[in-house]
Design a protein around this motif. Structure first.
Motif, PDB file in Angstrom:
ATOM      1  N   THR A 115      11.485   4.557  -2.399  1.00  0.00           N
ATOM      2  CA  THR A 115      11.511   5.670  -3.358  1.00  0.00           C
ATOM      3  C   THR A 115      12.671   5.506  -4.334  1.00  0.00           C
ATOM      4  N   ASN A 116      13.847   5.137  -3.812  1.00  0.00           N
ATOM      5  CA  ASN A 116      14.998   4.893  -4.682  1.00  0.00           C
ATOM      6  C   ASN A 116      14.741   3.729  -5.630  1.00  0.00           C
ATOM      7  N   GLY A 117      14.028   2.706  -5.128  1.00  0.00           N
ATOM      8  CA  GLY A 117      13.711   1.567  -5.973  1.00  0.00           C
ATOM      9  C   GLY A 117      12.788   1.948  -7.117  1.00  0.00           C
TER      10      GLY A 117
ATOM     11  N   LYS B 185      16.847  -6.256  -2.028  1.00  0.00           N
ATOM     12  CA  LYS B 185      17.334  -6.994  -0.858  1.00  0.00           C
ATOM     13  C   LYS B 185      17.161  -6.161   0.414  1.00  0.00           C
ATOM     14  N   GLN B 186      17.432  -4.854   0.311  1.00  0.00           N
ATOM     15  CA  GLN B 186      17.268  -3.989   1.473  1.00  0.00           C
ATOM     16  C   GLN B 186      15.806  -3.928   1.907  1.00  0.00           C
ATOM     17  N   ILE B 187      14.899  -3.895   0.943  1.00  0.00           N
ATOM     18  CA  ILE B 187      13.473  -3.862   1.262  1.00  0.00           C
ATOM     19  C   ILE B 187      13.054  -5.154   1.951  1.00  0.00           C
ATOM     20  N   LEU B 188      13.564  -6.292   1.460  1.00  0.00           N
ATOM     21  CA  LEU B 188      13.247  -7.570   2.096  1.00  0.00           C
ATOM     22  C   LEU B 188      13.760  -7.617   3.538  1.00  0.00           C
ATOM     23  N   GLU B 189      14.979  -7.124   3.754  1.00  0.00           N
ATOM     24  CA  GLU B 189      15.542  -7.113   5.101  1.00  0.00           C
ATOM     25  C   GLU B 189      14.730  -6.200   6.026  1.00  0.00           C
ATOM     26  N   SER B 190      14.346  -5.041   5.525  1.00  0.00           N
ATOM     27  CA  SER B 190      13.532  -4.125   6.335  1.00  0.00           C
ATOM     28  C   SER B 190      12.179  -4.736   6.653  1.00  0.00           C
TER      29      SER B 190
ATOM     30  N   THR C 297       0.838  -1.203   0.000  1.00  0.00           N
ATOM     31  CA  THR C 297       0.000   0.000   0.000  1.00  0.00           C
ATOM     32  C   THR C 297       0.873   1.254   0.000  1.00  0.00           C
ATOM     33  N   LEU C 298       1.955   1.219   0.785  1.00  0.00           N
ATOM     34  CA  LEU C 298       2.863   2.367   0.841  1.00  0.00           C
ATOM     35  C   LEU C 298       3.522   2.618  -0.502  1.00  0.00           C
ATOM     36  N   SER C 299       3.956   1.547  -1.180  1.00  0.00           N
ATOM     37  CA  SER C 299       4.654   1.716  -2.457  1.00  0.00           C
ATOM     38  C   SER C 299       3.756   2.369  -3.506  1.00  0.00           C
ATOM     39  N   LYS C 300       2.452   2.083  -3.433  1.00  0.00           N
ATOM     40  CA  LYS C 300       1.521   2.667  -4.407  1.00  0.00           C
ATOM     41  C   LYS C 300       1.306   4.154  -4.162  1.00  0.00           C
ATOM     42  N   SER C 301       1.639   4.608  -2.953  1.00  0.00           N
ATOM     43  CA  SER C 301       1.427   6.021  -2.625  1.00  0.00           C
ATOM     44  C   SER C 301       2.663   6.876  -2.914  1.00  0.00           C
TER      45      SER C 301
END
Length: 466
Positions: A216-218, A111-116, A66-70
């Motif tokens: 955002t960087n992704g 990978k960073q997103i998965l770790e977070s 949901t966050l990524s879509k915003s």
């Protein structure tokens, strides 16, 4: 056992309970007689940590989607991206190098997103545990807080003022000596729990802030890759008609083939671009075998430099020499390895990785794209000829960004995963709806275990907690 008569000295009734002899109730008036504690209800079964973490990860993942879509890139950022692509040298070599670099950055971000995501789920489970503990002890905590409040309102009288005050002080001392240690223990535990909860909430907020920046960087890197792929397509439009005809022919052959071996054989014999590229690659391999030791050392040094010739048509290394050197083509969690039960009573012929939606898939090694398209129960599939009799099969993607007959380099983006798991024979009995990538290594037409080829950090198997 402390008598109510003693408790009257400070106007506090102490109830003796076998498990908690220090529970204190504030009384505004006459002391209340001691009461027996009610029988405790049967305790519920403790929560399963694995199931609890899996549920929290699902919840966290949904929140992140949901966050990524915003998240949207600013107009200035989009313009800067477009300008950076416009400034690139418009050559196949420069565009492909830029694509490889963009894919590497995007995989790092994935990978960073998965770790977070894992950290947030773990923090959430710990917070839930503390809240559950506080809720289960709410009655006891109410008693403790009430006692502390009562003592604060009516402190023990000063000693040696009057005989009556002295007697009250003695009574208070007797009472407090019995109950204060227990109250202090519970108070310290409550303070520690509240401090831990506050620390976990602070850590979660910081992790979410960092994750938002990473996402955002992704998205920015995804946009850059789309622009690069568009430029790459422009460079190959000269033979667009031939490519369309070949694609149609390959679809016909895929419909007739009954096995991967049959599909590869038909592609290499019936599709001109694949046939010609395969022949050129085989010739390059033969030429490499005829090199002197000095020439072979120079070629190896060039490949080791990290910028091998982007115009080559054969792998920089013999595939057999790449053990423990390949990176898994997608960021995710390994759910199934070669040899594991595949859910149909058989052993898996490859490995299966669960990813996040729209994760980029890169080439594990240099290779010729023998096939790129839909094939039977595999769904969207890519087959790479990596030389030495090896073929790499990738399936489960949503969008393919390469074509058959093309030679691709290690790290070059090949495809993108979808939003949900694609129904296929290779993803049966998986307890997840996340996108899954299936990877199979084949040597002379027979499946082999791919684990010896992956780098040490990529060989571990994650528990299926999805």
């Amino acid at each position: 056992m402390i008598l109510p008569a003693i408790a009257a000295g400070v106007g506090v009734a102490v109830i003796a309970v076998s498990a908690n002899p220090f529970i204190v109730r504030a009384q505004d008036g006459e002391p209340q007689a001691a009461q027996s504690a009610p029988q405790p209800a049967a305790e519920p079964a403790p929560p399963d940590p694995a199931a609890e973490l899996a549920a929290k990860r699902d919840q966290t993942r949904a929140e992140l989607e949901t966050l990524s879509k915003s998240i949207n890139l600013s107009t200035d950022k989009v313009s800067a991206l477009q300008q950076s692509i416009a400034d690139l040298e418009k050559s196949t070599q420069s565009i492909r190098q830029a694509l490889i670099e963009s894919a590497a950055r995007r995989k790092t971000l994935d990978k960073q997103i998965l770790e977070s995501e894992k950290k947030l789920a773990d923090l959430g489970v710990k917070q839930d545990g503390i809240r559950r503990s506080l809720h289960e002890r709410r009655g006891l905590l109410a008693e403790v807080l009430a006692a502390l409040q009562r003592m604060g309102r009516n402190p023990p009288p000063a000693l040696l003022v009057t005989p009556d005050d002295a007697l009250a002080s003695v009574r208070s001392a007797i009472l407090l000596g019995a109950v204060v240690p227990g109250i202090r223990k519970e108070t310290d535990k409550l303070a520690a729990d509240l401090a831990s909860l506050a620390a976990l909430q602070t850590a979660s907020a910081a992790e979410k802030a960092g994750l938002t920046a990473t996402m955002t960087n992704g998205i920015e890197e995804e946009r850059r890759m789309d622009l690069l792929l568009a430029e790459n397509d422009k460079l190959s439009r000269s033979n667009a008609a031939d490519l369309t005809a070949e694609k149609k022919r390959s679809e016909e052959l895929a419909g007739k083939a009954t096995s991967l071996e049959g599909l590869v054989a038909s592609m290499e014999s019936e599709i001109a671009s694949v046939r010609d590229a395969a022949a050129a690659a085989r010739q390059a391999e033969e030429n490499r075998k005829l090199m002197t030791d000095e020439q072979r050392a120079q070629a190896k040094a060039l490949a080791d430099s990290g910028v091998p010739d982007k115009n080559r048509i054969a792998p920089a290394y013999p595939f057999g020499e790449l053990k423990a050197k390949l990176e898994v083509p997608v960021a995710g969690d390994i759910l199934r390895q070669f040899g594991d039960a595949d859910g149909t009573g058989h052993e898996a012929m490859g490995m299966t990785i669960a990813t996040n939606p729209e994760t980029v898939v890169t080439a594990p090694a240099d290779g010729l794209v023998v096939f790129a398209g839909a094939f039977r129960s595999y769904g969207q599939m890519i087959i790479l000829d990596t030389g030495d009799g090896y073929h790499l099969v990738l399936s489960g993607m949503d969008t393919i960004n390469t074509r058959q007959g093309k030679f691709v380099f290690s790290g070059e983006p090949l495809a993108v995963m979808g939003a949900k798991r694609v129904a296929s024979a290779t993803a049966l009995a998986l307890e997840t709806d996340r996108p899954t990538l299936y990877i199979e290594f084949r040597k002379d037409g027979k499946p082999v275990d791919s684990r010896p080829w992956w780098t040490a950090k990529d060989t571990g198997k994650a528990r299926n907690d999805s």
